[in-house]
Scaffold this motif. Structure first.
Motif, short mmCIF file in Angstrom:
data_model
loop_
_atom_site.label_atom_id
_atom_site.label_comp_id
_atom_site.label_asym_id
_atom_site.label_seq_id
_atom_site.Cartn_x
_atom_site.Cartn_y
_atom_site.Cartn_z
N CYS A 8 0.84 -1.19 0.00
CA CYS A 8 0.00 0.00 0.00
C CYS A 8 0.88 1.24 0.00
O CYS A 8 1.78 1.38 0.82
CB CYS A 8 -0.91 -0.01 1.22
N GLY A 9 0.63 2.15 -0.93
CA GLY A 9 1.43 3.36 -1.05
C GLY A 9 1.24 4.34 0.09
O GLY A 9 2.11 5.15 0.39
N ARG A 17 0.81 -0.91 10.00
CA ARG A 17 1.90 -1.72 9.46
C ARG A 17 1.73 -1.81 7.95
O ARG A 17 0.64 -1.55 7.43
CB ARG A 17 1.91 -3.12 10.06
N PRO A 18 2.77 -2.18 7.20
CA PRO A 18 2.64 -2.29 5.74
C PRO A 18 1.63 -3.38 5.36
O PRO A 18 1.57 -4.42 6.00
CB PRO A 18 4.03 -2.68 5.26
N GLY A 30 -7.99 0.73 -0.46
CA GLY A 30 -8.22 1.09 -1.85
C GLY A 30 -7.18 2.03 -2.45
O GLY A 30 -7.33 2.46 -3.59
N ALA A 31 -6.14 2.37 -1.71
CA ALA A 31 -5.08 3.24 -2.23
C ALA A 31 -4.25 2.49 -3.26
O ALA A 31 -4.27 1.27 -3.35
CB ALA A 31 -4.19 3.73 -1.09
N GLU A 32 -3.49 3.23 -4.04
CA GLU A 32 -2.64 2.63 -5.06
C GLU A 32 -1.53 1.81 -4.41
O GLU A 32 -0.92 2.23 -3.43
CB GLU A 32 -2.03 3.72 -5.93
N ALA A 33 -1.27 0.63 -4.96
CA ALA A 33 -0.20 -0.23 -4.47
C ALA A 33 1.06 0.05 -5.29
O ALA A 33 1.00 0.22 -6.50
CB ALA A 33 -0.60 -1.69 -4.59
N VAL A 34 2.20 0.11 -4.61
CA VAL A 34 3.47 0.39 -5.27
C VAL A 34 4.40 -0.80 -5.11
O VAL A 34 4.21 -1.64 -4.23
CB VAL A 34 4.14 1.66 -4.68
N ASN A 35 5.41 -0.88 -5.96
CA ASN A 35 6.37 -1.96 -5.91
C ASN A 35 7.10 -1.93 -4.57
O ASN A 35 7.61 -0.89 -4.16
CB ASN A 35 7.35 -1.82 -7.07
N SER A 36 7.19 -3.06 -3.90
CA SER A 36 7.79 -3.10 -2.57
C SER A 36 9.30 -3.31 -2.61
O SER A 36 9.98 -3.06 -1.62
CB SER A 36 7.17 -4.21 -1.73
#
Length: 60
Positions: A8-9, A17-18, A30-36
């Motif tokens: 989660c961005g 927590r992440p 529902g937020a944009e997910a980014v590469n971890s």
């Protein structure tokens, strides 16, 4: 598979927590997910050429 895992961005503000997911959005908020994963290398690395040359020399 490693590149498919996203987080989660906005987890710092929305979660305690992440939150990891395989989708494009966070399943909880529902937020944009980014590469971890961090980038494997920096293309602008000024010492990359020397580091690669040293690795080649050590292999021989």
């Amino acid at each position: 598979m490693k590149a498919d895992i996203r987080m989660c961005g906005s987890w710092r503000t929305a979660h305690d927590r992440p939150v990891y997911t395989l989708g494009e959005t966070c399943p909880e908020c529902g937020a944009e997910a980014v590469n971890s994963a961090p980038a494997p290398f920096d293309p602008a690395d000024p010492y990359g050429e020397y580091r690669r040359a040293l690795k080649r020399r050590e292999r021989e």
